[in-house]
Design a protein around this motif. Structure first.
Motif, PDB file in Angstrom:
ATOM      1  N   GLU A   1       1.918   7.284 -10.075  1.00 40.45           N
ATOM      2  CA  GLU A   1       3.216   6.969  -9.478  1.00 40.45           C
ATOM      3  C   GLU A   1       3.071   5.929  -8.368  1.00 40.45           C
ATOM      4  OE1 GLU A   1       4.669  10.838  -8.417  1.00 40.45           O
ATOM      5  OE2 GLU A   1       5.293  11.287 -10.468  1.00 40.45           O
ATOM      6  N   ALA A   2       2.047   6.077  -7.529  1.00 41.31           N
ATOM      7  CA  ALA A   2       1.824   5.123  -6.442  1.00 41.31           C
ATOM      8  C   ALA A   2       1.408   3.760  -7.004  1.00 41.31           C
ATOM      9  CB  ALA A   2       0.760   5.655  -5.488  1.00 41.31           C
ATOM     10  N   TYR A   3       0.607   3.772  -8.056  1.00 43.99           N
ATOM     11  CA  TYR A   3       0.171   2.541  -8.728  1.00 43.99           C
ATOM     12  C   TYR A   3       1.393   1.771  -9.219  1.00 43.99           C
ATOM     13  CZ  TYR A   3      -2.920  -0.193 -11.855  1.00 43.99           C
ATOM     14  OH  TYR A   3      -3.623  -1.189 -12.492  1.00 43.99           O
ATOM     15  N   ALA A   4       2.299   2.456  -9.896  1.00 40.28           N
ATOM     16  CA  ALA A   4       3.504   1.821 -10.422  1.00 40.28           C
ATOM     17  C   ALA A   4       4.365   1.272  -9.282  1.00 40.28           C
ATOM     18  CB  ALA A   4       4.304   2.807 -11.266  1.00 40.28           C
ATOM     19  N   GLU A   5       4.450   1.991  -8.186  1.00 39.95           N
ATOM     20  CA  GLU A   5       5.236   1.533  -7.035  1.00 39.95           C
ATOM     21  C   GLU A   5       4.632   0.267  -6.421  1.00 39.95           C
ATOM     22  OE1 GLU A   5       6.772   3.268  -2.746  1.00 39.95           O
ATOM     23  OE2 GLU A   5       6.277   4.694  -4.343  1.00 39.95           O
TER      24      GLU A   5
ATOM     25  N   ALA B   1       6.407  -2.428 -14.342  1.00 35.63           N
ATOM     26  CA  ALA B   1       5.835  -1.259 -13.674  1.00 35.63           C
ATOM     27  C   ALA B   1       6.316   0.037 -14.320  1.00 35.63           C
ATOM     28  CB  ALA B   1       6.203  -1.270 -12.192  1.00 35.63           C
ATOM     29  N   GLN B   2       7.123  -0.061 -15.344  1.00 34.11           N
ATOM     30  CA  GLN B   2       7.660   1.110 -16.030  1.00 34.11           C
ATOM     31  C   GLN B   2       6.637   1.603 -17.056  1.00 34.11           C
ATOM     32  OE1 GLN B   2      10.532   2.415 -14.957  1.00 34.11           O
ATOM     33  NE2 GLN B   2      10.582   0.744 -13.475  1.00 34.11           N
ATOM     34  N   VAL B   3       5.649   2.364 -16.567  1.00 30.18           N
ATOM     35  CA  VAL B   3       4.582   2.876 -17.428  1.00 30.18           C
ATOM     36  C   VAL B   3       4.495   4.390 -17.280  1.00 30.18           C
ATOM     37  CG1 VAL B   3       3.228   0.738 -17.386  1.00 30.18           C
ATOM     38  CG2 VAL B   3       2.833   2.483 -15.648  1.00 30.18           C
ATOM     39  N   ASP B   4       3.911   5.018 -18.289  1.00 29.90           N
ATOM     40  CA  ASP B   4       3.720   6.462 -18.246  1.00 29.90           C
ATOM     41  C   ASP B   4       2.622   6.821 -17.261  1.00 29.90           C
ATOM     42  OD1 ASP B   4       5.630   6.877 -20.222  1.00 29.90           O
ATOM     43  OD2 ASP B   4       4.151   6.760 -21.841  1.00 29.90           O
ATOM     44  N   THR B   5       2.706   8.031 -16.708  1.00 29.14           N
ATOM     45  CA  THR B   5       1.647   8.506 -15.824  1.00 29.14           C
ATOM     46  C   THR B   5       0.454   8.935 -16.664  1.00 29.14           C
ATOM     47  OG1 THR B   5       2.526  10.755 -15.832  1.00 29.14           O
ATOM     48  CG2 THR B   5       3.260   9.313 -14.049  1.00 29.14           C
TER      49      THR B   5
ATOM     50  N   SER C   1       0.865  -1.174   0.000  1.00 24.60           N
ATOM     51  CA  SER C   1       0.000   0.000   0.000  1.00 24.60           C
ATOM     52  C   SER C   1       0.906   1.230   0.000  1.00 24.60           C
ATOM     53  CB  SER C   1      -0.902  -0.004   1.235  1.00 24.60           C
ATOM     54  OG  SER C   1      -1.725   1.135   1.239  1.00 24.60           O
ATOM     55  N   VAL C   2       0.697   2.111  -0.979  1.00 27.30           N
ATOM     56  CA  VAL C   2       1.537   3.295  -1.131  1.00 27.30           C
ATOM     57  C   VAL C   2       0.700   4.524  -0.810  1.00 27.30           C
ATOM     58  CG1 VAL C   2       2.966   4.612  -2.735  1.00 27.30           C
ATOM     59  CG2 VAL C   2       2.859   2.124  -2.925  1.00 27.30           C
TER      60      VAL C   2
END
Length: 156
Positions: free
Chosen positions: A142-146, A129-133, A74-75
């Protein structure tokens, strides 16, 4: 454009169902037998009984045949927490489900309802997880990717 009033209810109920499933997955070790949902290729969900052994299972993975679902961390963001679960099948990311997104404000609900399907598709397409915002949902993106990256790291 006017959004139907029931749409927010569907998002809320869907979020609760996802959180309940994640909680069940996390604490299924406490039950002698657990029912685990397995997604088929046509999007339907089937229930299957699985016996869990506390000595061999982890608290963040659910395994059905060669399909594994891992709950990411959870971020926290300035608007609220973001958490996802990532489903791997045969070593590939096949699905990403949102467990938590900021929803304390009507605008947050709308932004996240638009952004999370885009982010999920990008993760599946990129297999990382290397996706554009998503424009307008920077904190969530950013939190989703983390959270996705933490699930990938847990999977190994």
């Amino acid at each position: 454009m006017t959004t139907p009033r029931w749409r927010g209810t569907l998002i809320y109920v869907g979020s609760l169902a996802a959180m309940g499933a994640a909680g069940f997955t996390k604490f299924a070790v406490l039950a002698p037998e657990a029912t685990v949902a397995e997604s088929s290729t046509d999007g339907a969900s089937t229930a299957q009984a699985a016996t869990t052994d506390p000595a061999t299972s982890t608290d963040t993975e659910t395994t059905t045949t060669d399909t594994v679902t891992v709950v990411g961390s959870s971020v926290s963001t300035r608007y609220g927490p973001v958490q996802v679960s990532v489903t791997f099948s045969a070593g590939q990311i096949t699905d990403v489900q949102v467990l938590q997104v900021p929803g304390g404000h009507h605008e947050s609900v709308q932004i996240n309802a638009r952004a999370t399907p885009i982010l999920a598709q990008e993760v599946v397409d990129a297999q990382s997880a290397q996706v554009d915002t998503v424009s307008g949902a920077t904190y969530t993106s950013e939190a989703y990717a983390e959270s996705v990256q933490s699930a990938i790291d847990q999977r190994g």
